[in-house]
Enzyme design. Structure first.
Site, short mmCIF file in Angstrom:
data_model
loop_
_atom_site.label_atom_id
_atom_site.label_comp_id
_atom_site.label_asym_id
_atom_site.label_seq_id
_atom_site.Cartn_x
_atom_site.Cartn_y
_atom_site.Cartn_z
N LYS A 1 0.82 -1.21 0.00
CA LYS A 1 0.00 0.00 0.00
C LYS A 1 0.86 1.27 0.00
O LYS A 1 0.37 2.37 0.18
CB LYS A 1 -0.93 0.01 1.22
CG LYS A 1 -1.88 -1.18 1.25
CD LYS A 1 -2.82 -1.08 2.42
CE LYS A 1 -3.76 -2.28 2.50
NZ LYS A 1 -4.60 -2.42 1.32
N SER A 2 2.16 1.07 -0.22
CA SER A 2 3.09 2.18 -0.11
C SER A 2 3.68 2.55 -1.46
O SER A 2 3.80 1.73 -2.36
CB SER A 2 4.23 1.78 0.85
OG SER A 2 5.30 2.68 0.77
#
Length: 318
Positions: free
Chosen positions: A247-248
């Site tokens: 999610k980064s």
């Protein structure tokens, strides 16, 4: 490590019945976090003398990236991680999921539900009973979701090989959870339980972000009369802000044309001895050395930051 550690895996070296798997979703490219899960599950299967399977979990078309599944498989092959059996794709297994769902409906263990997220906001999203429908709400949902009927005394305990003893009161923590969504797509919980049983998976090795799903899956296995595999939840890779790597912005795709740096980095993140791989020059040599030297008891419980994976210049691929 838990007191149990991973001795259950290590002692299975002469057990050809061990069956592990890696099951990516085609929502993007293979990144360091997914390689960590693939490599660890492959190592544990090889150490046990068992089989390692690859399954593509492509049941959520709105989130899928066109061509991502095939690129993930090519990337895995570049890292030397090729499944022992034909790759299974969930999108071709609807009949299995429908049969399982119908069995639950026939035995009143599942039910249709028109509740929306806003309907459940007051209960924190936990479903324990359906919100009464009014005439104004009757035509709002084209079809109902299907939920598992979770009884009030559904407390699930299990012993995770990495993080130790776990327990969850599914009724209080989750409630009646979705098996088929209102948009018609199959829920992850149903599909993964059916697939693991159908493929004879004995050991599920995956990221700790799925630890919270395990009690639900065990409850569903019991409802369907299916065996429960052993579970081992790996430490997550996180960025400098502590966010899960997938999610980064730091979740850069890996380069399967230059696989050794990423494999070495995954080896370090698994807490293994770097000296064991110091002389290897090819993927085959690295995997052979890793299989011999792998120590499951060294796998850490805590999430690993990306900075820890860049201790040498060879690690910059991840």
């Amino acid at each position: 490590m838990s007191s149990r550690s991973l001795s259950g895996h290590a002692s299975a070296a002469a057990n050809p019945g061990y069956r592990g798997r890696f099951a990516p979703s085609p929502t993007g490219e293979l990144h360091a976090g997914s390689l960590l899960a693939a490599f660890a599950s492959w190592l544990l299967a090889r150490q046990a003398g068992g089989a390692w399977l690859v399954r593509i979990e492509d049941l959520d078309p709105p989130r899928e990236v066109p061509g991502a599944a095939d690129r993930q498989l090519r990337a895995l092959a570049g890292f030397g991680l090729v499944g022992d059996e034909t790759v299974v794709r969930q999108s071709r297994r609807h009949a299995l999921y429908q049969a399982a769902l119908q069995d639950l409906l026939d035995r009143d263990l599942a039910f249709a539900c028109h509740c929306s997220r806003s309907d459940l906001a007051a209960s924190g999203g936990i479903h324990r009973f359906c919100v009464p429908r009014t005439a104004q709400r009757e035509g709002r949902a084209p079809q109902p979701a299907i939920r598992l009927r979770v009884h009030d005394d559904t407390a699930i305990g299990f012993d995770d090989a990495i993080v130790g003893a776990q327990s969850q009161d599914v009724a209080r923590a989750v409630g009646d959870f979705v098996l088929r969504r209102a948009d018609g797509y199959w829920a992850y919980q149903l599909a993964v339980v059916v697939d693991d049983a159908d493929q004879g998976i004995t050991d599920v090795v995956r990221g700790a972000d799925l630890l919270d799903s395990t009690a639900r899956q065990i409850a569903l296995q019991r409802a369907l009369g299916l065996p429960t595999p052993r579970y081992a939840h790996l430490p997550l890779l996180v960025d400098a802000q502590g966010r899960k790597l997938s999610k980064s912005d730091a979740a850069h795709p890996l380069d399967p044309a230059d696989p050794l740096p990423a494999l070495r980095a995954a080896w370090r993140a698994l807490g293994q001895d770097e000296q064991a791989l110091i002389a290897v020059e090819t993927v085959t040599q690295l995997l052979d050395a890793a299989r011999v030297s792998f120590s499951p008891a060294q796998i850490p419980q805590a999430a690993a930051g990306l900075a820890a994976m860049h201790n040498d210049p060879c690690a910059n691929a991840v």
